[in-house]
Each structure stands twice: as C-alpha cells, then as structure tokens.
Design a protein around this motif. Structure first.
Motif, mmCIF file in Angstrom:
data_model
loop_
_atom_site.group_PDB
_atom_site.id
_atom_site.type_symbol
_atom_site.label_atom_id
_atom_site.label_comp_id
_atom_site.label_asym_id
_atom_site.label_seq_id
_atom_site.Cartn_x
_atom_site.Cartn_y
_atom_site.Cartn_z
ATOM 1 N N SER A 218 39.364 31.123 -12.420
ATOM 2 C CA SER A 218 40.325 30.076 -11.831
ATOM 3 C C SER A 218 41.770 30.653 -12.300
ATOM 4 O O SER A 218 42.712 30.255 -11.813
ATOM 5 N N TYR A 219 41.694 31.602 -13.362
ATOM 6 C CA TYR A 219 43.279 32.210 -13.784
ATOM 7 C C TYR A 219 43.521 33.580 -13.526
ATOM 8 O O TYR A 219 44.404 34.268 -14.011
ATOM 9 N N ASP A 220 42.761 34.017 -12.468
ATOM 10 C CA ASP A 220 42.840 35.454 -11.890
ATOM 11 C C ASP A 220 42.833 36.470 -12.825
ATOM 12 O O ASP A 220 43.512 37.333 -12.714
ATOM 13 N N TRP A 221 41.869 35.910 -13.691
ATOM 14 C CA TRP A 221 41.315 37.261 -14.917
ATOM 15 C C TRP A 221 42.879 37.653 -15.304
ATOM 16 O O TRP A 221 43.088 38.907 -15.538
ATOM 17 N N SER A 222 43.618 36.851 -15.864
ATOM 18 C CA SER A 222 44.806 37.101 -16.451
ATOM 19 C C SER A 222 44.683 37.766 -17.641
ATOM 20 O O SER A 222 43.761 37.642 -18.450
ATOM 21 N N VAL A 223 45.859 38.174 -18.538
ATOM 22 C CA VAL A 223 45.924 38.894 -19.761
ATOM 23 C C VAL A 223 45.276 37.812 -20.907
ATOM 24 O O VAL A 223 44.461 38.073 -21.738
ATOM 25 N N ILE A 225 43.324 35.330 -20.430
ATOM 26 C CA ILE A 225 41.821 35.185 -20.370
ATOM 27 C C ILE A 225 41.092 36.326 -21.038
ATOM 28 O O ILE A 225 40.034 36.035 -21.771
ATOM 29 N N TRP A 226 41.514 37.662 -20.810
ATOM 30 C CA TRP A 226 40.963 38.851 -21.347
ATOM 31 C C TRP A 226 41.062 38.852 -22.899
ATOM 32 O O TRP A 226 40.194 39.074 -23.683
ATOM 33 N N LEU A 227 42.089 38.356 -23.352
ATOM 34 C CA LEU A 227 42.370 38.102 -24.826
ATOM 35 C C LEU A 227 41.417 37.277 -25.586
ATOM 36 O O LEU A 227 40.770 37.239 -26.602
ATOM 37 N N MET A 228 41.123 36.219 -24.726
ATOM 38 C CA MET A 228 40.437 34.928 -25.124
ATOM 39 C C MET A 228 38.874 35.616 -25.176
ATOM 40 O O MET A 228 38.057 35.362 -26.192
ATOM 41 N N ILE A 229 38.539 36.112 -24.128
ATOM 42 C CA ILE A 229 37.077 36.909 -24.302
ATOM 43 C C ILE A 229 37.077 37.848 -25.252
ATOM 44 O O ILE A 229 36.160 37.967 -25.940
ATOM 45 N N GLY A 230 37.863 38.820 -25.563
ATOM 46 C CA GLY A 230 37.843 39.775 -26.375
ATOM 47 C C GLY A 230 38.006 39.148 -27.848
ATOM 48 O O GLY A 230 37.264 39.535 -28.590
ATOM 49 N N ALA A 231 38.650 38.250 -28.122
ATOM 50 C CA ALA A 231 38.528 37.426 -29.316
ATOM 51 C C ALA A 231 37.273 36.926 -29.617
ATOM 52 O O ALA A 231 36.619 36.752 -30.682
ATOM 53 N N GLY A 232 36.540 36.097 -28.486
ATOM 54 C CA GLY A 232 35.400 35.708 -28.810
ATOM 55 C C GLY A 232 34.351 36.731 -29.200
ATOM 56 O O GLY A 232 33.463 36.420 -29.913
ATOM 57 N N VAL A 233 34.284 38.029 -28.644
ATOM 58 C CA VAL A 233 33.493 38.924 -28.681
ATOM 59 C C VAL A 233 33.804 39.341 -30.373
ATOM 60 O O VAL A 233 32.919 39.661 -31.025
ATOM 61 N N LEU A 234 35.155 39.446 -30.825
ATOM 62 C CA LEU A 234 35.276 39.589 -32.186
ATOM 63 C C LEU A 234 34.779 38.801 -33.311
ATOM 64 O O LEU A 234 34.153 39.098 -34.233
#
Length: 493
Positions: A218-223, A225-234
C-alpha cells in the motif's frame, strides 16, 4: 465429574467455535466490493477490514496461549468466544468504515484468545498415540470452513447484504458458548508467572513486523516501511535474546525447540500458512476476472478441495498415528506443491475448468495429509504445563506465515503485471471480485497470474524438506497420557 467426560464431546464443542473463526477468515473477502459501495470506502480503507483482523489475531497469540495454561483453556476460550461473538454483532451494525475496522480488530482479539485453547485441550485430554485422530477432526472442520465460507459469503451478500456475513456468527457463537460451557472440562491450571518484558518485546516486535509486511504494498515499499520491518526484526531478536537469558519462566520456552519435530513443524506450518494465502489471491483473480465467474461460482471451483479435505482428514488423522511422522506430511506437501504447479499450468483464458476441479481435489487430499498429522507431530512431546505456550507458538508461526504470503503474493502479482505490459497497479487482498477484464489483455493477465502462482508452489517445497526431516517419536513418551484427565477421559470415550 470433569474426569468422566468423553474428550471427543469436548473436542466437538470446541471445533464449533474454531469453525466460526475459520469461516470468518474466508467469508469476508467476497464482501469487500459490497462494503466499499455501501460505506463509501476506498480500496485502502476496505483492505483494513481484513488487515485489522489479521493484525490483532496474530500479535497476541504467544500471550493468549500462556493465558490458557495459567487460567485454564476453557475459561480463556469462553472469554474469547464471547468477545468474538459480540464483536461480530458490532461489525454487522457498523455504519462507517472506521467503526467496522475497529470492530474487526476486537473480533481478531477474540479469535486470538480462542485459537490456542483448541490445540491445548487436544494436547491435554488425548494421549499422543490417539492425538492424530483428534487432530483429524480438527483438520476436517478446517476443510469444511474453507468450503462454506466463500459460498455462504456470496449467497448472504447477494441476498441479504454484507452485514449478514457477521450477523450469522451471533447464533453460532451463542450455541458454541453453551456447548463449551457444558462439555469442555475445567483442566488443571499451572501457576505461571507472566514474563512482562517478554510480553512487551514480542508484542511490539510482532506488531511492527506484521504491520510493515501487511501495508508494504500500500505504501510502495517505502523507506519508512522497510525501517518498520527492520525495527520489528531487531525487537524480535532482542525478545529471543531476552528469552534465552530468562532463568525464570519465559514467555517463549526456547527449550521446546530442542524437540526437533516441534521446531520443524513450526517451519512447515509457516510455509503452509504462507502458501494457502498466496494461492488464493491469484486463483480468485483468475476465476473472477479472466473466466468472468461470480464470487459464488469461483468458490465452487474450489469446492472439491474443501470436500476432499473434510472427508479424508479424519481418516488420515486416525491412521497417521501408526506411521512414521515424516511419511504422511511429506506426501501431503509434495502433492500440494504438484497441485499448485498444475493450477499455474491451467491458468490460461480457455483451459478446462473440469481439469481445474481435479487439481483442486488433489490439493484437498494433500491438505488432509498436512493439517492434522503436522499438528499432531508438533504437540506430541509437549510437556503438559506448556501445552498452551506450544500451541501459541505454533499458531503464531502459522499466522505470521499467512501475512508473509499475503504481502509477497501482492507484490509479486504487481511485478508480474508490469513485466507483462499491464502497468504496475497494486493488487490488494480481496480485490479479486472487481469484474472482468478486456478480452485483448486476458492472455497477458493470465500469464502474470500463472507466474505468480509459482510462489506458493515453491514455498510448499520448504514444507516437503521440513517434514522429510522429522524423526520417529519415542515409544516411551508416546505411551504416556499428557494430562491427569487423559486416562479417565480416554476410557470414557
């Protein structure tokens, strides 16, 4: 006396509510266009009707499994069922898209409270060498729900309106509550301490990861979104580190993963969840947009899959207890992957629907070989005091797998559409009912969908490898009942 109750009656009462949860996951997709029109919502808003449910369902599962251990699976199941039923009524009465999304979020929380308890009760009331038969009933109910959901959804939307896909849960929920109150025994509880840091870290990590994956397209895999996914993994990595250092009672008992079959079962069920979700999006797109079928007719194409699953799951579950644990699920994953590759080959504008039905029947047999034997293998060696925790872990990995599959197939379809000259339009979950496409683009459209179908087929190969690596159960442990109620309950049955 609870100790004299037949465990099969308790299981039957529980699967009524379990059926309702699964029905609600499949019944909503066909109603999205009607909800959009009636509530004046846009596509991104109506997608949250599903996303909110998935989010509040997936994130709390680790905690709700442990709640069942602490306060009793029957009590937590009844609370979850009451929340789910009340939220269903709220959904049907919603007059705005925002209210509907909020109600669906509460409904997902109710489902999260219920789901681990069904597996925990099976684990605690059936001895391991009879658990496959119980899981067979569990799997058969899942197959029936996948059949009834889309068909019932199409009929209710066409005849009474979208509100009735939620209102139908109310009488079912009341009946399920009464049956569970009457038939499910009050099992012994364990005086668990709640791991507050673990609860916070797991909740925040899963929320960031699941939200980022769900909303990435929905957000075109914006920066962001990737920061949110990365934070979730961390955060989840910090959670695992915290659990490894916890010398008290961790939320996630990492010792469970020392059991090879439990660890591999979690990998396999994550692959299964991802594949099922990823399979349905391009399949319904193809049947409705390319073959110009109504939601009800397109659901009927998959009827053989659900019928065969519902028929064979109890039978296979019963005799799978006597076979090496790797045999049946390996056959199932292999057959399911073959069926999905077959679907991909059939997705042309003029292929035979009759052959599609045969492929769906093969997929149904494959599902019957996976759901019950896999769950039985996962729970076989679980210590009784950690039955809820193990069920929570198992269901969490399945749900996270489903979210991953949904996000991945959405992005892949958009990519394959662009590669086939159809533009880079987003593909939203539930968007398969938007109407037929022009004749001159059907070939390219079908090709894009067929290429996307290769993703779930390849994901299923992970399940093939994981299940092939199962080891035989210890005869000594298999012979032991798993709960103080098991001997009496089993004899009563």
């Amino acid at each position: 006396m609870a100790t004299q109750r037949n465990p099969w009656l308790a299981l039957t009462a529980l699967v009524v509510g379990f059926f309702m949860i699964l029905l609600d996951m499949t019944i909503v997709a066909v109603a999205n266009p009607a909800i959009m029109e009636d509530l004046g919502a846009d596509v991104s808003s109506v997608i949250w009707v599903t996303s909110a449910y998935l989010l509040t369902y997936a994130v709390p599962l680790l905690v709700t499994g442990r709640l069942g251990d602490r306060y009793g699976p029957k009590n937590i199941y009844l609370i979850g069922l009451a929340v789910f039923t009340a939220a269903s009524l709220w959904c049907g009465l919603s007059g705005t898209i925002g209210m509907l999304i909020a109600a669906r979020a509460v409904q997902g929380l109710g489902a999260a409270l219920m789901t681990p308890q069904t597996m925990a009760v099976i684990t605690r009331t059936f001895p391991p060498d009879r658990r496959g038969a119980a899981m067979g009933l569990w799997g058969g109910v899942a197959g029936l729900a996948t059949l009834v959901g889309p068909i019932l959804g199409g009929v209710l939307v066409d005849s009474l309106g979208w509100e009735w896909i939620f209102f139908v849960n109310v009488p079912v929920g009341i009946i399920a509550f009464g049956l569970a109150l009457w038939l499910v025994p009050s099992l012994e509880t364990n005086d668990h301490k709640f791991d507050i840091p673990g609860i916070v870290l797991s909740g925040v990590g899963l929320f960031l990861l699941v939200f980022g994956i769900q909303e990435g397209n929905s957000y075109d895999w914006s920066v962001g979104i990737w920061l949110m996914i990365g934070a979730g993994v961390l955060v989840l990595a910090a959670f695992v580190w915290n659990q490894a250092r916890n010398r008290g009672e961790p939320l996630l008992p990492l010792s469970l993963f020392k059991d090879r079959n439990f660890a591999l079962s979690n990998l396999a069920i994550a692959a299964m969840g991802a594949a099922i979700t990823a399979l349905m999006v391009p399949a319904y797109f193809y049947l409705q947009a390319v073959r110009e079928m109504s939601p009800t007719k397109s659901a009927l194409v998959f009827a053989p899959m659900a019928i065969v699953t519902g028929f064979f799951a109890p039978v296979i579950g019963k005799f799978s207890d006597r076979l090496p644990p790797r045999l049946v699920p390996t056959i199932g994953f292999t057959a399911f992957a073959a069926a999905v590759f077959w679907f991909a080959a059939l997705m042309t504008p003029d292929s035979s629907i009759a052959v599609f039905l045969v492929a769906a029947a093969l997929a149904g047999f494959a599902n019957a070989c996976i759901w019950a034997p896999l769950a039985s293998t996962a729970t076989h060696n679980l210590p009784v005091q950690q039955a809820g925790a193990g069920a929570g872990i198992y269901n969490t990995t399945r749900q996270v797998g489903s979210v991953l599959g949904s996000a991945a197939i959405s992005a892949l379809i958009a990519s394959r559409m662009s590669a086939n000259g159809l533009g880079g339009g987003k593909v939203a979950e539930g968007g398969a009912g938007q109407g037929a496409i022009p004749e001159f683009v059907k070939d390219a459209f079908s090709s894009a969908l067929a290429e996307s179908m290769l993703l779930p087929a390849c994901i299923l190969l992970i399940g093939v490898v994981a299940s092939a690596l199962f080891v035989s159960h210890s005869r000594g442990r298999a012979a032991e009942p798993t709960d103080k109620l098991s001997k009496a309950d089993t004899l009563a049955g």
